[in-house]
Each structure stands twice: as C-alpha cells, then as structure tokens.
Design an enzyme around this catalytic site. Sequence first.
Site, short mmCIF file in Angstrom:
data_model
loop_
_atom_site.label_atom_id
_atom_site.label_comp_id
_atom_site.label_asym_id
_atom_site.label_seq_id
_atom_site.Cartn_x
_atom_site.Cartn_y
_atom_site.Cartn_z
N LYS A 45 -2.68 -17.40 4.71
CA LYS A 45 -3.57 -18.52 4.40
C LYS A 45 -4.74 -18.68 5.37
O LYS A 45 -5.29 -19.77 5.52
CB LYS A 45 -2.78 -19.87 4.32
CG LYS A 45 -1.50 -19.85 3.56
CD LYS A 45 -1.50 -19.03 2.32
CE LYS A 45 -2.22 -19.60 1.13
NZ LYS A 45 -2.08 -18.66 -0.05
N HIS A 100 -0.02 -8.83 7.07
CA HIS A 100 0.30 -10.10 7.73
C HIS A 100 1.23 -9.84 8.92
O HIS A 100 1.75 -10.80 9.51
CB HIS A 100 1.05 -11.04 6.78
CG HIS A 100 0.23 -11.65 5.68
ND1 HIS A 100 -1.06 -12.10 5.86
CD2 HIS A 100 0.54 -11.92 4.39
CE1 HIS A 100 -1.51 -12.60 4.71
NE2 HIS A 100 -0.56 -12.51 3.81
N SER A 130 -2.39 -25.43 3.61
CA SER A 130 -2.60 -24.40 2.58
C SER A 130 -1.28 -23.67 2.28
O SER A 130 -0.92 -23.43 1.12
CB SER A 130 -3.66 -23.41 3.07
OG SER A 130 -3.87 -22.38 2.15
N PHE A 222 -16.78 -19.29 -2.64
CA PHE A 222 -15.54 -19.89 -3.16
C PHE A 222 -15.61 -20.03 -4.68
O PHE A 222 -14.67 -19.65 -5.39
CB PHE A 222 -15.30 -21.25 -2.50
CG PHE A 222 -14.01 -21.90 -2.94
CD1 PHE A 222 -12.80 -21.53 -2.38
CD2 PHE A 222 -14.01 -22.86 -3.94
CE1 PHE A 222 -11.61 -22.11 -2.80
CE2 PHE A 222 -12.83 -23.45 -4.36
CZ PHE A 222 -11.62 -23.07 -3.78
S1 PPS Z 1 -2.70 -15.26 1.45
O1 PPS Z 1 -1.71 -15.78 0.47
O2 PPS Z 1 -2.14 -15.23 2.80
O3 PPS Z 1 -3.27 -13.98 1.05
O4 PPS Z 1 -3.85 -16.37 1.45
P1 PPS Z 1 -5.30 -16.20 2.11
O5 PPS Z 1 -6.17 -15.43 1.20
O6 PPS Z 1 -5.17 -15.74 3.51
O7 PPS Z 1 -5.79 -17.72 2.19
C1 PPS Z 1 -5.98 -18.50 1.05
C2 PPS Z 1 -6.90 -19.63 1.48
O8 PPS Z 1 -8.24 -19.10 1.59
C3 PPS Z 1 -9.10 -19.85 0.75
N1 PPS Z 1 -10.19 -19.00 0.26
C4 PPS Z 1 -11.48 -19.31 0.47
N2 PPS Z 1 -12.06 -20.34 1.12
C5 PPS Z 1 -13.41 -20.40 1.11
N3 PPS Z 1 -14.21 -19.50 0.48
C6 PPS Z 1 -13.67 -18.45 -0.17
N4 PPS Z 1 -14.47 -17.59 -0.79
C7 PPS Z 1 -12.24 -18.32 -0.19
N5 PPS Z 1 -11.38 -17.42 -0.74
C8 PPS Z 1 -10.13 -17.86 -0.44
C9 PPS Z 1 -8.16 -20.34 -0.36
O9 PPS Z 1 -8.75 -21.38 -1.10
C10 PPS Z 1 -6.96 -20.76 0.46
O10 PPS Z 1 -7.22 -21.93 1.24
P2 PPS Z 1 -6.88 -23.41 0.76
O11 PPS Z 1 -7.07 -24.28 1.96
O12 PPS Z 1 -5.46 -23.42 0.26
O13 PPS Z 1 -7.89 -23.71 -0.32
#
Ligand code: PPS
Length: 306
Positions: A45, A100, A130, A222
């Site tokens: 996350k 990870h 998250s 996003f």
């Molecule tokens: S995982 O399951 O570990 O692969 O998740 P991960 O991709 O590391 O994290 C998911 C969070 O990243 C946010 N996210 C983004 N935020 C901003 N901009 C972009 N482009 C973007 N892409 C992924 C996603 O919304 C998750 O965060 P939260 O806080 O839950 O929204």
Amino acid sequence: MARLDVTETFHSIMFPGHMHTKDSLNYATKFKFQDTDTVIVTYPKSGTTWMQEIITLVLGKGDPTIAQTQPNWVRAPWLEQYYCADVLKGSTGPRIITTHLPCQLLAPALQHSKAKVIYIARNLKDVSVSYYHFHKMANFLPDPGTFSDFLNDFLKGAVHYGSWFDHVNGWTSHAKDIHNFLYITYEEMCQDLHGSVQKVSHFLQCPLTEDELILAQKHCSFNSMKENTMVNYTLIPQEIMDHGKGKFMRTGKVGDWKNTFTEEQSRLVDDMYSSQMTDSSLLFKWECPEKTARPLMTINTSESHT
Ligand code: PPS
C-alpha cells in the site's frame, strides 16, 4: 491456486497462501538478478502499482499501449508469488520485477547485482488505513476486525508482510550497499508527479522529451489508473477481491488517515514512530502537501548511486 484461508509463514513473516508457497518464497530469496532488471520494492500500500505504471510508461516513452493491454502482475510480476518464474520465462527484454519482501530476505540475492532498485515509502498512517480497507476487500487476507484491532496488529508487525518499521528501516539502511538504488516517496509522487516521473526516467537512463513526460504523467494519474482495468484489479474474480466492499484505487491521497484515526491513535503512532525510527533520517509528510516541485523528504544515503 485458491488457498484463500492459508497463511504461509516464512522466516517468521506471514504471507497470503493464495499467492505464496514455501517454494515461491525460497525461489525469491535465491533469485539470480540480471543487471538489466528493474526491481520495485515496497511495503504493501505504499505506491507499488503506481510505480509499476510509471516504469511501464517511462520505458514506453509515454505510450500507454502496454499499460492498457497487459495486467500489471504480468508486466511487473511479484518475485515472491508462485507464478513469477513462469512469467519471467516468457519475458523478452528488460524485466520489471516487483517485491514486498523485507530487506533481510532479499538483500543477499541483490548483493552483487547491478539491478536497478526503486524503493517507495509512504507514511505509515496512510499505509495502515489503506491496508485496512484492502483487508476488507481482499479475501486472501484475514478479516481485519475494527480499525482499532487492525492498527494494533499493524503496529506490532503482526500482519501479512510483517512490520512497516522493519521494512522501511531495513531497506533504507541498506541503501548504501545496493549498487543502483533510488529512494522515492508516495508523498513526493503526489506532490510532484512530473518531477517524479522524470526522476525515474533519469534513474532508468531512459530520458524522455517534455511531450513524452507529459504523456506518461497523464496516463499514471490517479484518475487515469482508476479507469484502467489492467491496474485497478477489476479483472480479479469477485471471490478473490470483492469490489463491492471497496476499491483498490481508493482515494490516492496524502493525509486520508485523518478521516479514520482518533487523536489517541494518532498520538500512539507518533510515539511509536519516534521510538522505532530513532536511527532514521527520513522525514515523512503526514498531510497533503502543496503541489510544488520541491522534494519532500531526505535520506542520508544518496538517493541514487551508480
Ligand atoms: S499493493 O496492494 O501493495 O500493491 O498496493 P499499492 O499499489 O502499493 O498501494 C495502493 C495505494 O496506492 C494508491 N494509488 C495511487 N495514488 C495516487 N495516484 C495514483 N496514480 C495511484 N495509484 C495507486 C491506491 O489508491 C492505494 O492507496 P489508497 O490510500 O488506498 O487510495
């Protein structure tokens, strides 16, 4: 593979049995990296999927074709997951590998490699929220209970993939031992996506023109990723990820923790942060930053050393 209720424990760290086996974890720790590999390393996350998208777009010079036609787990497979070996067998050209795994499990395999390692960190309050929401929708993770229950487990490191503190401290303190290492934060990416894409393109030695940069930035925003079925996980069957219970692309914001944390929980995390990050020079941003081009955090080791 189903194993939705199975927890695989490896070197005292829990992993979802749905995607991990002892063999797949062993395979990861003994992996032979190639100098042309790019490795994305994150605690869950923290911006993993975002970086997968950024790298895909940088290597494609802003062209979104691959990002829009290949699922992220195919173009940037998780090293420790059971299907990785098969995906890599079929890959041609430079490999993007995601992991990870904590540093103590992967650093030995990376030790003599010139693979490019990109570590993305995110402030732990937003990570915990998250991750909590992800537990509610991902049927391969345990029921998190209330946020308070989950936060207690999270702070103890008693969650899948282990402790956020160990992960961040482990990787950042080993940065100097890794030949090609780039450190970046989720918050920096939020504040200055253009600059972050440019930083990644420099690190990958794949310079982009301004037009290509703008195109890449557009496709990894996003809103764009939220609609992209290759990264928003809507291709995953409902029994594995229940999109009725939440969205993978949830808020994508810095400081969203404020909508969930009580003041007491926030103080508890601040205290734990102070006690567990004493040796760290990292400065995390906990609130939504102004959009500027200034970097948001510092690290003692150089951000990129080749
Ligand atoms: S995982 O399951 O570990 O692969 O998740 P991960 O991709 O590391 O994290 C998911 C969070 O990243 C946010 N996210 C983004 N935020 C901003 N901009 C972009 N482009 C973007 N892409 C992924 C996603 O919304 C998750 O965060 P939260 O806080 O839950 O929204």
